[in-house]
Enzyme design. Sequence first.
Site, short mmCIF file in Angstrom:
data_model
loop_
_atom_site.label_atom_id
_atom_site.label_comp_id
_atom_site.label_asym_id
_atom_site.label_seq_id
_atom_site.Cartn_x
_atom_site.Cartn_y
_atom_site.Cartn_z
N ASP A 119 -5.82 -9.68 -16.07
CA ASP A 119 -6.92 -10.64 -15.91
C ASP A 119 -8.07 -10.16 -16.79
O ASP A 119 -8.45 -9.00 -16.74
CB ASP A 119 -7.35 -10.64 -14.44
CG ASP A 119 -7.72 -12.01 -13.94
OD1 ASP A 119 -8.61 -12.63 -14.57
OD2 ASP A 119 -7.15 -12.46 -12.93
N ASP A 134 -3.78 4.10 2.67
CA ASP A 134 -5.19 3.86 2.98
C ASP A 134 -5.46 2.41 3.37
O ASP A 134 -6.60 2.00 3.55
CB ASP A 134 -6.09 4.28 1.80
CG ASP A 134 -5.88 3.40 0.57
OD1 ASP A 134 -5.01 2.50 0.61
OD2 ASP A 134 -6.59 3.61 -0.43
N ASP A 178 -10.32 -15.37 -17.01
CA ASP A 178 -11.15 -15.85 -15.91
C ASP A 178 -12.26 -16.76 -16.41
O ASP A 178 -12.97 -16.43 -17.37
CB ASP A 178 -11.77 -14.61 -15.23
CG ASP A 178 -12.48 -14.94 -13.95
OD1 ASP A 178 -11.82 -15.45 -13.04
OD2 ASP A 178 -13.70 -14.69 -13.86
N GLU A 209 -8.42 -19.96 -17.47
CA GLU A 209 -8.85 -20.71 -16.29
C GLU A 209 -10.00 -21.60 -16.76
O GLU A 209 -11.13 -21.17 -16.87
CB GLU A 209 -9.34 -19.75 -15.19
CG GLU A 209 -9.63 -20.49 -13.90
CD GLU A 209 -10.54 -19.71 -12.96
OE1 GLU A 209 -10.54 -20.02 -11.77
OE2 GLU A 209 -11.26 -18.81 -13.41
N ASP A 238 0.85 -1.19 0.00
CA ASP A 238 0.00 0.00 0.00
C ASP A 238 0.89 1.24 0.00
O ASP A 238 1.56 1.53 0.98
CB ASP A 238 -0.89 -0.05 1.26
CG ASP A 238 -1.60 1.27 1.51
OD1 ASP A 238 -1.83 2.03 0.54
OD2 ASP A 238 -1.92 1.52 2.69
N HIS A 285 -4.88 -16.94 -5.88
CA HIS A 285 -5.77 -16.12 -5.06
C HIS A 285 -7.07 -16.84 -4.68
O HIS A 285 -7.87 -16.29 -3.93
CB HIS A 285 -6.10 -14.83 -5.83
CG HIS A 285 -6.91 -15.13 -7.05
ND1 HIS A 285 -6.37 -15.79 -8.13
CD2 HIS A 285 -8.20 -14.91 -7.36
CE1 HIS A 285 -7.31 -15.96 -9.05
NE2 HIS A 285 -8.43 -15.43 -8.61
N ASP A 286 -7.32 -18.02 -5.25
CA ASP A 286 -8.53 -18.78 -4.91
C ASP A 286 -8.21 -20.01 -4.07
O ASP A 286 -9.11 -20.79 -3.76
CB ASP A 286 -9.21 -19.31 -6.18
CG ASP A 286 -9.83 -18.21 -7.01
OD1 ASP A 286 -10.24 -17.18 -6.44
OD2 ASP A 286 -9.92 -18.39 -8.24
C1 GLC Z 1 -12.41 -17.15 -11.06
C2 GLC Z 1 -11.56 -16.27 -10.18
C3 GLC Z 1 -12.27 -16.09 -8.87
C4 GLC Z 1 -13.60 -15.43 -9.12
C5 GLC Z 1 -14.42 -16.19 -10.16
C6 GLC Z 1 -15.56 -15.36 -10.68
O1 GLC Z 1 -12.55 -18.42 -10.56
O2 GLC Z 1 -10.29 -16.82 -10.05
O3 GLC Z 1 -11.50 -15.37 -7.95
O4 GLC Z 1 -14.33 -15.36 -7.93
O5 GLC Z 1 -13.66 -16.56 -11.28
O6 GLC Z 1 -15.08 -14.33 -11.50
CA CA Z 2 -3.50 2.13 -1.12
#
Ligand code: GLC
Ligand code: CA
Length: 505
Positions: free
Chosen positions: A79, A6, A176, A217, A2, A288-289
């Site tokens: 993304d 914030d 995605d 993905e 950051d 991240h998932d």
């Molecule tokens: C993909 C992303 C995930 C998101 C989902 C809906 O699986 O990696 O983080 O919630 O798509 O966009």
């Molecule tokens: Ca920030």
Amino acid sequence: MDANGDGIGDLNGITAKLDHLTELGVNAVWLSPCYKSPNIDNGYDISDYRDIMDDFGTLDDWKRMISEMHKRGIKLIMDLVANHTSSEHFWFKEARKSKDNPYHDYYVWRKQIPNDWQSVFGGSAWEYNKATDEYYLHSFAVAQPDLNWENPAVRREMCDVVDYWVNLGVDGFRCDVLNYISKDFNTGLQFNGPRLHEFTKELFGRKEVKHIFTVGECSMGTDKIVDICGADRDELTCIFQFDHFDVGRVGRFGIRSHKIDEIRDILVFWQNFTQKNNLIYTLFTDNHDQTNYISRLGNDKEYRYECATMFAAMFYLLKGIPFIYQGQEFGMPQPNYDDIELFDDIETRKFYNSVKGKMPNNELMKLINFGSRDNFRHPMCWYNSKNYGFGVGDTWLALHSRGGEVNLENDKASKKSVFEFYKKIIDLRKASKAIRLGAFENITVGNGYFAYLRKFDDEEILVVCNFETEREITRLPEWGYLFGNGNNRQPNGKYAPYETAIFKK
Ligand code: GLC
Ligand code: CA
């Protein structure tokens, strides 16, 4: 990081930390969505595809970031969320007003709920819209309506979005849930529908954008993968394949016992399959998932260093493109909290609310800590200072519960540095054709470990990964030691739990 205090990580924070990536040897960055968004699903609900979320900065900050990346030889992968928009997107705000609105057909509408399709985050995938007296499809959150890819205008819009960012210099896209863009109402397929290949080719097969890198993905079977990633297909460069995430769990939150052998068998299957079919495989243990591999599938207490480095050797010396998620490079384990209020993720909160009261709260929190997508979204732990160096403001998500023990500064100061090991892995990849381009051969006999060879011309490398328990490994070629995480300097011998060693002919 950051940069403006914030409490929320931002683009200027990334720009400020690029030297960390260079030091590690990273040469491309995939950024989760940073577009304008109400942010109900970590930015995967986009309200303007051509601008930056206020929390993260401005388009000028973005331009500075990509130019600083390019100066260092780092490429940028954005993304692309093509299956759905935010319900706050102008298209949807218009679409829901009336059936004859020009944007109405941008989304998927039905007079009656036509089937039992479910939202990935739980509950029916259909939501009522009063103004048109219809239901719209949302394969994810209610505030993430699915676009209607059958409509050529939608496809044109998405091509324009791709062109916009390519013109601004991006080097690729992570796509995605791309396999959701084609559905089949006749056979009930909510994803992997019959027009997926045609739509993907329309997006990325055009000559203006054919050169860019794309990773989809896409959870799909082997046949479809051959089609979508085939070198002659003009669809995708590669996909993320998720089989190795099903080990040790049922769904997102169900705990199942496992052996690391299961992961090895999956990797061996996909190495052989992609090699045979001339496809590019992707190598990753976290994102991240997902919950942290070392905690969920290894031992992040007494063997944290050994696990982090063994998994690194097990995955990243295979054939394919390695992806590393922030924090992995110094062995960040899973955090633990006993209060649901410390979780932000929409999927986690929905799950909690649906199970709450049906089991003791401490049992439920165990499942939440095990499966939550927030596990790897906590502010990055850089130093032993306020907020672990993430920034001066109160952070948007709780600080990592083990940040005082595990952070980049501590790791680098330790004799057992995960970061140093990752550097060695990356250096070896860069120096070795056998690792980058060579053939893969599994030479494991029995269970409890993974031994594989990588070969290119007369360069040959042997990777040995021992799993949960101490064991004697034999019948390996007697080659020279390169590096490892334990005491073995000879291929054959007794390996400690999670010990790995790499040898060269
Ligand atoms: C993909 C992303 C995930 C998101 C989902 C809906 O699986 O990696 O983080 O919630 O798509 O966009
Ligand atoms: Ca920030």
